[in-house]
Design an enzyme around this catalytic site. Structure first.
Site, mmCIF file in Angstrom:
data_model
loop_
_atom_site.group_PDB
_atom_site.id
_atom_site.type_symbol
_atom_site.label_atom_id
_atom_site.label_comp_id
_atom_site.label_asym_id
_atom_site.label_seq_id
_atom_site.Cartn_x
_atom_site.Cartn_y
_atom_site.Cartn_z
ATOM 1 N N THR A 202 0.832 -1.224 0.000
ATOM 2 C CA THR A 202 0.000 0.000 0.000
ATOM 3 C C THR A 202 0.856 1.259 0.000
ATOM 4 O OG1 THR A 202 -0.239 0.097 2.419
ATOM 5 C CG2 THR A 202 -1.884 -1.178 1.196
ATOM 6 N N LEU B 195 -3.037 5.376 -0.371
ATOM 7 C CA LEU B 195 -4.446 4.953 -0.346
ATOM 8 C C LEU B 195 -4.538 3.483 0.060
ATOM 9 C CD1 LEU B 195 -6.204 6.786 -3.273
ATOM 10 C CD2 LEU B 195 -6.005 7.386 -0.869
ATOM 11 N N HIS B 196 -4.076 3.216 1.289
ATOM 12 C CA HIS B 196 -3.981 1.836 1.777
ATOM 13 C C HIS B 196 -5.271 1.037 1.541
ATOM 14 C CE1 HIS B 196 -0.437 3.214 4.079
ATOM 15 N NE2 HIS B 196 -1.173 4.232 4.478
ATOM 16 N N ASP B 197 -6.364 1.571 2.102
ATOM 17 C CA ASP B 197 -7.590 0.766 2.178
ATOM 18 C C ASP B 197 -8.196 0.516 0.800
ATOM 19 O OD1 ASP B 197 -7.166 0.845 4.860
ATOM 20 O OD2 ASP B 197 -8.734 2.312 5.293
#
Ligand code: BDR
Ligand code: CA
Length: 409
Positions: free
Chosen positions: A271, A317-319
């Site tokens: 991520t 924008l990990h999620d």
């Protein structure tokens, strides 16, 4: 967003468990003690004092070991969307993940279950309602989750996500309300009504999912897949060891990783390579639809705050990558690992350790004990997760931005 999270602690008074609980919050508080007493194979010594603790083998550790099932393969019938529950703590990147899911025909969101994490529950819950209103999807139930981790004080990341969790951007108060069921209850009910049908996408601390599994251990057999944004095999963002979601509730994470559910860990290893640029933000701002406008505002506010703070302005924008991995299998590459979650380290709790089968699965040496036969320190290898080890960031943004702007073909 790409800078390290720093700890913020929210205190919580002790609560005596009375047995039956009527809210996720009470379940969470009671679970602090129950975890120590009942969790899989735990024999914790001096846990409250942060002293060395001994643990017998977990159910996971003593199971026979083979290949980790591929959790990315959709259980949906051909041509039908994959049905998902999003467990989340919105959250800047949570907002992008939710928007991506809502605007992707490959997915059908059955419920959203906010949990305390980036900001407290009294912000993540209305934020989830707000995001659904912006996307005109108030048909999706939102169920309030745990306000605190299983056994620890809540650590938040408001300094990253803004005081309101959405980068300080003020959206109207939500008109809609959460449903009466709590998050663990709705997770349980939907899974029981649809065994083998519902994938969980967990992009916050894993408290709600752990509470559901604790209340109903058979549930694990009904979950075809869980995609988790969390963990890291290459260092943390909260401490040098731990990624934020695992740091906040390592005990919950261990329950989930030990539950024998086909699990994909989309961690910082990948991520951190998916960073929004100002060009992406401009594309979002230019599109004339409420989702794109809201996403643009949230990311613009984050970008400007970082720029004024002298930080690198690329936003992770990990999620959203965890959601993208369910839409486009090849956006990440996966590798089988046996992942252990550190729960007793004074400096390392929440660390995820990945064994790839090339060496023994070996624990730290045991403490001196009067037990005649201490459990072995070397364990047989069996993967419990597919860990994302590679990512194609261009492919990710070619999926994300058009979906949000509404220009996807
Ligand atoms: C994770 O922590 C949170 O701050 C983000 O929303 C993401 O889920 C990244 O470490
Ligand atoms: Ca999150």
């Amino acid at each position: 967003m790409n800078r390290d999270h720093k700890s913020e602690q929210a205190g919580e008074p002790e609560k005596i468990c009375t047995g039956a609980t009527d809210s996720a919050r009470e379940q969470s508080l009671c679970t602090r003690r129950e975890f120590l007493a009942h969790s899989t194979g735990f024999a914790v010594a001096g846990a409250t004092g942060g002293l060395a603790a001994a643990r017998s083998l977990s159910a996971h550790e003593i199971r026979a070991r083979g290949n980790a099932p591929d959790s990315s393969v959709s259980n949906a019938a051909p041509g039908k969307p994959r049905r998902i529950i999003i467990d989340t703590d919105p959250g800047i990147d949570d907002a992008m993940a939710i928007f991506l899911a809502l605007r992707s025909p490959e997915l059908k969101v059955e419920a959203i279950t906010p949990v305390a994490g980036n900001v407290p529950l009294d912000l993540t819950l209305p934020n989830a309602l707000r995001l659904l209103e912006i996307a005109d999807r108030t048909d999706i139930p939102v169920a309030a989750g745990a306000s605190h981790p299983l056994v620890r004080r809540l650590a938040t990341a408001g300094h990253v996500h803004g005081v309101n969790g959405l980068a300080g951007v003020e959206f109207p108060e939500p008109k809609t309300k959460p449903v009466r069921e709590t998050a663990p209850e709705i997770i349980r009910r939907i899974l029981r009504e649809n065994p083998g049908e519902i994938t969980i996408v967990a992009v916050g601390p894993l408290t709600n999912v752990a509470l559901a599994l604790r209340a109903d251990p058979e549930l694990a057999n009904m979950i075809p897949a869980i995609a988790i944004m969390g963990g890291s095999l290459s260092g943390g963002n909260m401490t040098p060891a731990a990624e934020f979601n695992l740091y906040v509730d390592p005990e919950a994470a261990r329950i989930v990783f030990d539950a024998n559910i086909p699990l994909t860990m989309v961690g910082l290893d990948v991520t951190r390579k998916c960073r929004v640029s100002e060009e992406h933000i401009k594309q979002l701002e230019a599109a004339n639809n409420p989702v794109s406008q809201a996403a643009g505002k949230i990311l613009r506010a984050t970008y400007e705050r970082m720029r004024h703070g002298g930080e690198v302005t690329d936003i992770d924008l990990h999620d959203a990558l965890a959601v993208a991995s369910l839409i486009d299998h090849d956006v990440i590459t996966r590798k089988d690992y046996y992942v252990e979650v550190e729960t007793v380290g004074e400096w390392t709790a929440g660390q995820t350790l990945g064994y790839d089968g090339h060496g023994p699965v070996r624990k730290s040496p045991q403490m001196e004990t009067s037990a005649p036969e201490p459990p072995p320190t070397e364990l047989p290898y069996k993967p419990n997760a597919q860990v994302a080890v590679g990512v194609d960031p261009d492919r990710f943004f070619r999926l994300l931005i058009p979906r949000l702007t509404g220009s996807a073909g």
